[in-house]
Write an enzyme that holds these catalytic residues in place. Structure first.
Site, PDB file in Angstrom:
ATOM      1  N   GLU A   6      46.155  45.782  32.803  1.00 41.89           N
ATOM      2  CA  GLU A   6      46.739  44.638  33.502  1.00 41.89           C
ATOM      3  C   GLU A   6      45.567  43.910  34.130  1.00 41.89           C
ATOM      4  OE1 GLU A   6      47.505  42.117  35.993  1.00 41.89           O
ATOM      5  OE2 GLU A   6      48.104  43.732  37.355  1.00 41.89           O
TER       6      GLU A   6
ATOM      7  N   CYS B  37      46.864  38.668  40.987  1.00 44.64           N
ATOM      8  CA  CYS B  37      46.670  38.357  39.572  1.00 44.64           C
ATOM      9  C   CYS B  37      47.757  37.425  39.046  1.00 44.64           C
ATOM     10  CB  CYS B  37      46.601  39.640  38.752  1.00 44.64           C
ATOM     11  SG  CYS B  37      47.967  40.773  39.033  1.00 44.64           S
TER      12      CYS B  37
END
Length: 454
Positions: free
Chosen positions: A238, A272
């Site tokens: 990720e 993010c």
């Protein structure tokens, strides 16, 4: 011979609000790292492969209770480690507890045998089994939440965990290891290691270790994926994001502005899947930007994780300015790790800023004239983590969801992350999923079992 991974400790609590080093932790010796792998492998074989889901769930619920009982203490730790506002830190601790609780409650359902309707006589089914010790390389921006997404499902599956946390987060990683041990998990089920990158590369190569989960930068993802691939290990990455926040129409423009500001400024923009590129239909652009500037001026921001992070962000903003971008709020001036809310407009095509992740409170604004143009601007990115669409036309929202190159699309909402919702991206944002029913199966052995008809 006992050797340190580094000549000096890499792990320290450096309060970004003051710049003061409050506590240091010694990097593990090679022998300590090897002992951690031994413990994780032993726990997998003697505990992960022998206990039931119900037994593991009972331990997990004790860990959940500890997170909640120690919420204030745990929140204070990360406030000092990486600067998170206390109210946000408290929310993170509770969210982490919710994720662990979710898997304690649902693991039996997610891991139930799956019957197969065979063409031949006899029976067949898929059974979901653990695969072994796993390495988690985790980031500093959400010290508890990121680990819960990885540890919760895998401990419930029966895998064991070796945590290599960011060097900024030595105290929170130790606190998590203590919580799981005190909850009754055996030594080795959850092991915190203060390891160097070189030491972790050797751990990944160890044949007993069967998988790696990384949350971090694109550069780190490439390095870890290369190491895991060379050792034929499953890996989940990720990575970064440059999420688009698209506004086509709105019944309540103030609500859309507030949702956008929340999606941009949570954790001081160090997120993010935060909204970073605001793509606004021409008819709403000027008014949306005006209101967004007002809300941005009023937003309380924590420091970034370090003064060097703020310096790096300022350099990115300056590069955008040098390319021709306009600054309508904020800029490059900052006080240590504290960085002001900054808004860039009129970023010219060809500027690297259009394709760069700004990991801090910097928003980019783009004016578009149509649905097709909005999608083209949004997809003009190497990243594909999340995306946000605000529209009064539900069919239009679904069209965007189909056409946007991202792993997640949120229609008319932000901050919707929840334990039951899978999280992950495409393109340079990584691969694999965490949370929800998908999260517990990433590191599972999908074992086919057949039996001939009697």
């Amino acid at each position: 011979m006992t050797t340190k991974g580094d000549t000096m400790s890499r792990y320290a609590v450096t309060n970004p609000a003051t710049g003061q080093v409050e506590e240091s932790f010694e990097t593990f010796t090679d022998e300590q790292v090897a002992a951690a792998v031994d413990a994780a492998d032993d726990a997998y074989r003697t505990w992960g492969r022998t206990t039931t889901i119900e037994q593991r769930a009972a331990l997990m619920r004790k860990a959940v209770a500890a997170y909640r009982d120690q919420q204030q203490e745990l929140a204070t730790i990360i406030n000092h480690e990486m600067g998170k506002l206390m109210d946000e830190a408290l929310v993170e601790v509770e969210f982490s507890a919710e994720i662990l609780e979710y898997y304690a409650d649902h693991a039996a359902e997610f891991l139930a045998d799956e019957p197969i309707d065979r063409a031949a006589a006899g029976t067949a089914f898929i059974r979901h089994l653990p695969i072994g010790p796993l390495v988690g390389v985790m980031p500093w921006n959400y010290p508890y939440y990121q680990v819960a997404r990885f540890a919760g499902p895998n401990l419930m599956l029966g895998n064991t965990i070796m945590l290599k946390h960011a060097s900024l987060c030595p105290k929170s990683s130790a606190a998590m290891e203590r919580i799981f041990l005190e909850a009754g998990f055996p030594k080795g089920a959850f092991v915190n290691v203060y390891a160097t990158n070189e030491q972790i590369a050797k751990v990944i190569a160890d044949p007993r270790v069967r998988g790696v989960s990384l949350t971090g930068s694109e550069r780190a993802g490439k390095a870890i994926a290369q190491e895991a691939g060379a050792a034929l290990k499953k890996v989940v990455c990720e990575l970064g994001g440059n999420d688009a926040f698209i506004v086509m129409s709105a019944d309540d423009l103030d609500a859309a502005v507030e949702a956008g500001a929340n999606a941009r400024y949570e954790n001081s923009g160090q997120i993010c899947n935060g909204a970073k590129r605001f793509i606004i239909i021409d008819s709403l652009y000027d008014e949306f930007l005006k209101r967004f500037i007002k809300v941005s001026k009023e937003r309380k921001l924590a420091p970034l994780c370090s003064a060097s992070a703020a310096d790096g962000l300022a350099a990115q903003v300056q590069a955008a300015i040098d390319d021709g971008a306009k600054v309508v709020l904020g800029g490059t001036e900052h006080d240590g790790a504290f960085y002001p809310a900054t808004i860039l407009t009129d970023i010219p095509e060809g500027s690297a800023a259009r394709h760069t992740e700004f990991f801090g409170p910097v928003a980019q604004f783009y004016r578009v004239s149509s649905e097709d143009e909005a999608i083209a601007v949004a997809n003009d990115s190497p990243y594909g983590l999340g995306s946000y669409v605000f529209t009064t036309d539900s069919e239009q929202g679904l069209r965007f969801a189909d056409r946007l190159e991202s792993g997640m699309t949120y229609i008319n909402e932000s901050g919707a992350d929840s334990a039951e919702l899978p999280f992950g991206g495409v393109k340079n944002s990584g691969f694999g999923r965490e949370m929800g029913p998908l999260g517990i199966r990433e590191f599972a052995n999908y074992k086919l079992v057949t039996e001939a008809a009697h």
